[in-house]
Every structure is written in C-alpha cells, then in structure tokens.
Design an enzyme around this catalytic site. Structure first.
Site, PDB file in Angstrom:
ATOM      1  N   ASP A 226       6.574  -2.047   4.989  1.00 19.98           N
ATOM      2  CA  ASP A 226       5.386  -1.169   4.273  1.00 19.98           C
ATOM      3  C   ASP A 226       5.735  -2.762   3.278  1.00 19.98           C
ATOM      4  OD1 ASP A 226       3.183  -0.466   3.673  1.00 19.98           O
ATOM      5  OD2 ASP A 226       3.995   1.742   3.714  1.00 19.98           O
TER       6      ASP A 226
HETATM    7  C1  NOJ Z   1       0.300   1.289   2.577  1.00 22.41           C
HETATM    8  C2  NOJ Z   1       0.211   2.106   3.974  1.00 22.41           C
HETATM    9  O1  NOJ Z   1       1.216   2.427   3.707  1.00 22.41           O
HETATM   10  C3  NOJ Z   1       0.617   2.064   4.774  1.00 22.41           C
HETATM   11  O2  NOJ Z   1       0.286   2.506   6.659  1.00 22.41           O
HETATM   12  C4  NOJ Z   1      -0.715   0.532   5.443  1.00 22.41           C
HETATM   13  O3  NOJ Z   1      -0.678  -0.074   7.209  1.00 22.41           O
HETATM   14  C5  NOJ Z   1      -0.654  -0.510   4.042  1.00 22.41           C
HETATM   15  N1  NOJ Z   1       0.162  -0.313   3.339  1.00 22.41           N
HETATM   16  C6  NOJ Z   1      -1.207  -1.474   4.518  1.00 22.41           C
HETATM   17  O4  NOJ Z   1      -2.998  -1.665   3.747  1.00 22.41           O
END
Ligand code: NOJ
Length: 691
Positions: A226
């Site tokens: 993530d």
């Molecule tokens: C953090 C989030 O938890 C995730 O779901 C997302 O795809 C990414 N940021 C990118 O924006």
C-alpha cells in the site's frame, strides 16, 4: 508480441530490474502508481489507478458507481462481473493498466471507516462478489489488485496497529476472499495492508506473503505495498513483497491541485521513509552486499512481467470506454439491486400520491461515495430532490437541519449554502404532503473510523419530528453500514441505499415509485448498539498500545450475534421485496462429490420480484466451537407473480470444513444441518447430512 520472460530477465541489468520494483513519478500525472518500464528492452510503463468505486485518474472524471457495499448487497456475483467489466473499460479509457480494486476486507467492526469500500461481514458472500468483480475486470485485459491483504479492518492507527488474530479466524474469516481471488479468479496482483498481523507489518510478513499466498495458494502474480506502506528493504524483499509503491515522496506524488500538507503527515501517513524508495537504491545495495540474493529480485521481476503479459501489455489492447449509456444504466441498476428495504408497511412503492415532502439536510445532492482514495468525480449526477421532482408529483424540499459535511480528500469540501434550516419548516411541509421522504446519511471516510452508530447531526430529531406530523413517512438511509434508528417504530418504511453513486436520484425515484424493486439484502448485521458487537471494548476495537485483539475468533458479525443470543435490529441477509414468497420443502442429494440443495420458491404476490435464497450450515464439529449457522451458498432468483421456480445450489464437502489449529482444514464426522432461509434469522427448512 509478448516476450519470453526468462530471457528478458536475463537481459535486464540490476539497475533496470530495481527500476521495475518501485514506483516513480507518472509523467502524465494521472496514475496513482507508476512503474516506468525499461525503454531499452521495450518493456512499457505500468500505470495503476484507484479504485474501487470507479476510476480515480487524477484530474479526470469517470462513472461513479455505487459503493462496494451496495454491490455486495445485491447478492449477485453476475452483477459484480458486469461492474468489473465496466470498471476495467473505464480504466483502459484513461490509459491505465491496473485498477486498485476490489477492496475485500471483512466488516469486523460496524464503525470501520472503509466498510463502504468493502463487501461484507461474511467471508462467503465477500468471496463470491470478489470473484465476480475480478473476473469482470480481468476479462478486459486490465489487472485487478485485490486489497488490503489482510486484516485491515479499521482505520484508527492503521499503520501501526497489530491485529492479534488466531490462525483459525484468519483462515475461516479474513483470508477467504483473498484466497478466492487467487484460486478462482486468478487475480494478477495483491496489495498488502498497512497494519501488522500478529506483530509483523504486512509488507514484511513472510508467512502470509510467501508461505500462504504464494506457496500454498499458488499465487503467480505480484505483490505491491500500500502507498508508503513498505517498512523495510531486506526483510520485505525476503518476505515476498515484490513492488514498493509509490516510490516517491508525497511532495512529488501529489499534483499541485491536491492539498497534501506534508506538515500533517504523521496523522495522515505512515512514517515516510527518509529515502525516496526502500526498493530503490537501498535494495540495490542490499543485492550488491549479498543481503538479498539476486535470484530473489529476478523472481519479483518475473512476477511483474508475467502479470504484464497476462493483461496484454506487450500487444494491442482494448481501448476501453468511458461514461457510456451502458455504464450509466449499470450504475443505476446496481443502486436499485443493492438497495435494501428494511421495513415497509405497504407504503412503498408509492401509489396515489400527489405530493411529497422531500426532507433531509443533503437531499438535494447525490451521495457519491465516502471520503479518501476511492473518491470519483462523476460526469453526471442526480439528486433525490431533483429526480423525485421530475416525476408526476408535487415536490417540496426542506432541509430541516444543517447539512452533514462530507469528508473529502481530493476535492475541496462543498460548502452547501443551506441558509437557515428549521425542523418546524420540515414538519409543516410533511404535514401538508401525502407522504414525507426523509433522506438521511452518515459520513464515512478512509483515515478515520466512524465515531458511533448514530446518524450524525440532528437527523434523528428531524425524522422523529416529521414522523409525528406526516401521514406517511419513508426514511431513505444513505449510510456506509448500520445506524441506530430510535424512530423506527414511528415510520412506515425504511430503505437503505448505502452510497448510491451518480445514479442516486434516478435509482431512488425508480424504487419509490415501483419501477424497480429494492433487490438488496443486508451484507452485514444491523445491531442496536455498538455493545451488541464483539468490538465493544477498547482492547477489541480500536486497540490499546498498538494492538487490537480479535478475541471473538471466528465469531464475527451474525456468528457473534447468534452465539451470544443478541437480537439484531435487522439480521444479516434481511431485505423485503415488493412482492411475497413462499418456500416449499428443501431437498438434498449427495452423489459423493457434490451435494445439491433444491428449493421451490413461489411468488405469492402480484408483481415480479427477486428473492435471495440463503443456505447456511451448522457443522458437526465437537472438537471446536463452531457458529450456529454459517452461510455456504446463496442464489438470487427473479420470479413472476404467481409462478414457482426451483432454486438449486451445490455445496462442496469443503463447505462443511473448519480450520483445526493442529490438522488444518478438517471435514467433521457426524451429522451436519443445512438450513435454507431468507436471512441469518429467518429459516424456512432444514435437512440433515452426514458426510
Ligand atoms: C491508500 C489506500 O489504503 C489504498 O486503498 C489506495 O489504493 C492507495 N492509498 C492509493 O491511493
């Protein structure tokens, strides 16, 4: 033509390999995550974009579909497949390759801030919708990235908190949607969660990444962290993390028009590494010093290239399509198919109504979604007031109470110029109309959990006052999950529409006037208070000293309500239809490999309607406590008035298995009970089976 992967890897220099394993800045500024490719060897860039409610290419528009929770509430994997296909076509139209979706974490706590982005408290329902969505996405040569692996069930302290969870609960509750994504839908990529599981950050979790996901399940695609969720270089590389995202500092990542204040980072982001990329220069040094074997790097690159080949990155690909009439209709269909009629005394669908008072602080704006990375800017949007007013009725709108502010991460929050609001004015309007429709909502967002089960602001007061004055009151909820309803007994109908997306007003008008019936069934239990749930103490939610204890084990959602004999406000699986159904006797046949349950369903009402037949089992375990009932199969069926259909579902022996800490998956000996019903609390028949 697609390259031969091993020979391509042979040709890449170490620097080029490393370049493929961490993100960098997208020259077009549209992607959420960008891998630059290797020009010298014709490896194209790979662009990743958020998900999951629609495509969030930066600065661009797309179809704003209903929230994931609404899709799950349809109980139609085939609709999820259509949704996935449309989502992928829009991803392609924006020139992107990977959609950061679906989000499949289990609704463990009713206050989970991102539950609207996830499907269900039940692993079976979540897995079926997951598979449908991913199959749809990947049928269009776009890669799905199933997220967030695993036990990312809260937003509070999400970068540090350790989910202290048993192996059995992981296997039976939290892992199944991911396993189905890999083993049934052959997903191309997996995103790791920010949190720790049993003490280890997911990006460093060798057991869950390498042993379970890759070795045991046979996952052949690539694992991505993530955003800013990579926590180490050597450990993560060895544990099985393949790619670090986004690989750049927040200042370089956020386009100028996105307000990301670096000062606020300790709250908004995990500690940002003090190097541009942990899988950049530090990884290269680790290989050169021998801390990480180059074969480990090669395997990561192979995984990436294999994924790229599987979606046709080296060939001509479908161009995709954006905001088509078909996508608009699909957004509307999901909104109606996922809307759950919780209560109805016959008021809905409205008939013989000449005037409606549409009330509620935000009823003149659509509820597109929740806050955070899933926010989508729509091309078109319809509000309840606007679309009810477009029907052949007189509509008067009163806000009644001040607007509920909607959290947003990528846009300026809309300042609604509400003027003066007054409950009295709403009550007067309600008293003068044939029917009052009160639209109420919550405000869920990534980054924080909800602060309680009550509707925010003064919406409960508004509903109570209106219900006392109106001839008929319909409450329309636009919430991310359960809310308390202190006014329930004084209103005639309650319709849960979740976050309906751009088609909000159109779908609502269809439902209210009966052009469509609410096809949804609850994908989670609505309790009466947070005390009803296993997450009712600080230690169990949101945790103490960076640990959150999953003490309930497998008893999540309705499994917990059954075990502790708590009467829910509305049970898992509940939802009314505009017609009525009668079930015949279920029959079961077992041919050794496959167990089939058949059930005659008769529509005893006067209009066509959808019913969702739900099959639960009580497993014959004595060695371990098992839930009173667990969903193992379901089938949505549409039956014409007066007609009968036989619904058939097949069960597998593994549907009766539980996870034994010593022996792994175990099919118990003895008599199991198979129930058919219309919710976790409404059973209409049972049959016994000994395996
Ligand atoms: C953090 C989030 O938890 C995730 O779901 C997302 O795809 C990414 N940021 C990118 O924006």
């Amino acid at each position: 033509m697609s390259p031969d992967i091993p020979s391509l890897v042979d040709e890449l220099t170490l620097s080029e390999k490393i370049q493929l394993l961490h993100g960098s800045v997208d020259p077009d500024g549209k992607a959420t995550g960008y891998l630059p490719g290797v020009d010298r060897l014709d490896v194209p860039p790979l662009r990743m974009v958020d998900g999951p409610l629609g495509v969030r290419a930066m600065g661009e528009r797309a179809t704003a579909f209903p929230a994931s929770v609404a899709l799950a509430a349809s109980w139609r994997p085939s609709l999820a497949r259509q949704f996935g296909t449309a989502l992928a076509r829009e991803t392609a139209a924006h020139g992107q390759d990977v959609i950061l979706a679906p989000g499949v974490n289990i609704h463990r706590a009713p206050l989970g801030g991102r539950n609207f982005e996830y499907y269900s408290e039940d692993p079976h329902l979540a897995a079926r919708i997951t598979v449908g969505t991913i199959e749809g996405i990947e049928s269009e040569d776009i890669a799905a990235m199933v997220k967030h692996y695993v036990a990312n069930n809260q937003e509070t302290n999400r970068y540090e908190v350790s989910a202290e969870v048993s192996e059995r609960a992981l296997r039976e509750i939290y892992l199944p949607p991911f396993r189905a994504a890999v083993q049934e839908a052959d997903v191309t990529s997996v995103m790791t969660a920010y949190n720790r599981v049993n003490g280890t950050h997911m990006s460093d979790h060798e057991y869950l990444l390498s042993d379970v996901l890759k070795d045991e399940w046979g996952f052949e695609g690539f694992v991505v962290s993530d955003w800013w969720g990579t926590r180490s270089t050597v450990e993560a590389a060895r544990a099985g993390l393949d790619i670090e995202m986004p690989g750049v500092e927040p200042e370089a990542f956020a386009p100028d028009d996105v307000d990301m204040d670096v000062e606020d980072l300790p709250d908004a982001f995990p500690p940002i590494p003090d190097v541009a990329a942990l899988f950049g220069e530090p990884l290269r040094e680790a290989v050169e010093s021998g801390d990480v074997d180059e074969a480990v790097i090669d395997e990561k690159v192979e995984r990436l290239l294999r994924g790229m080949v599987s979606i046709g990155c080296f060939e001509e690909r479908p161009e995709g399509a954006l905001d088509t009439p078909g996508h608009r209709t699909l957004a509307r269909d999901i909104a109606t198919e996922g809307a759950v009629l919780l209560q109805n005394d016959g008021t809905l669908p409205l008939e013989d109504v000449e005037s409606i008072a549409v009330l509620g602080p935000n009823a003149d704006t659509p509820k597109l979604g929740g806050g955070g990375s899933s926010e989508v800017s729509a091309f078109v949007e319809t509000s309840p007031v606007e679309r009810l007013d477009a029907r052949d009725v007189d509509v008067i709108f009163e806000r009644g109470v001040p607007p509920i502010t909607e959290s947003t991460f990528f846009d300026e929050a809309d300042e609604v110029d509400a003027g003066e609001t007054s409950i009295d004015a709403a009550v007067d309007a309600a008293a003068d109309a044939d029917c009052a429709v009160v639209v109420a909502q919550d405000d869920a967002t990534e980054f924080v959990d909800r602060d309680g089960l009550g509707l925010p602001g003064q919406q409960d007061e508004l509903i109570t006052a209106v219900a006392a004055a109106a001839e008929r009151t319909v409450v329309v909820l636009r919430t991310s999950g359960p809310v308390t309803m202190p006014w329930l007994e004084s209103v005639d109908a309650v319709l849960e529409t979740w976050y309906p997306g751009q088609a909000d007003g159109d779908a609502l008008a269809d439902l209210v006037f009966g052009d469509a019936e609410p096809g949804g069934r609850l994908p989670m239990t609505f309790g009466r208070s947070t005390d009803d749930y296993p997450t009712d103490s600080e230690a169990t939610f949101p945790g103490v000293d960076d640990e959150v204890r999953y003490d309930e084990g497998v008893f999540v959602g309705y499994r917990y309500f059954h075990k502790h004999d708590v009467e829910p406000l509305f049970p898992f699986g509940h939802g009314l239809s505009y017609t009525s159904f009668e079930y015949g006797e279920p029959s079961l046949s077992d041919n050794g490999d496959e167990i089939t349950v058949a059930l005659p369903v008769r529509n005893t009402g006067t209009r066509q309607g959808k019913d969702v037949v739900q099959v639960y089992v009580n497993k014959a375990t004595e060695s371990a406590p098992t839930p009173v009932r667990e969903l193992v199969a379901f089938e949505a069926v549409s039956v014409a008035a007066g007609e009968q259909e036989t619904v058939t579902v097949t069960l597998d022996r593994s549907d009766f298995a539980f996870y034994d800490d010593q022996d792994g998956w175990t099919v118990p000996q003895g008599e199991n009970t198979v129930f058919v019903g219309r919710s976790a609390r409404e059973m209409h028949g049972k049959v016994e089976i000994t395996l």
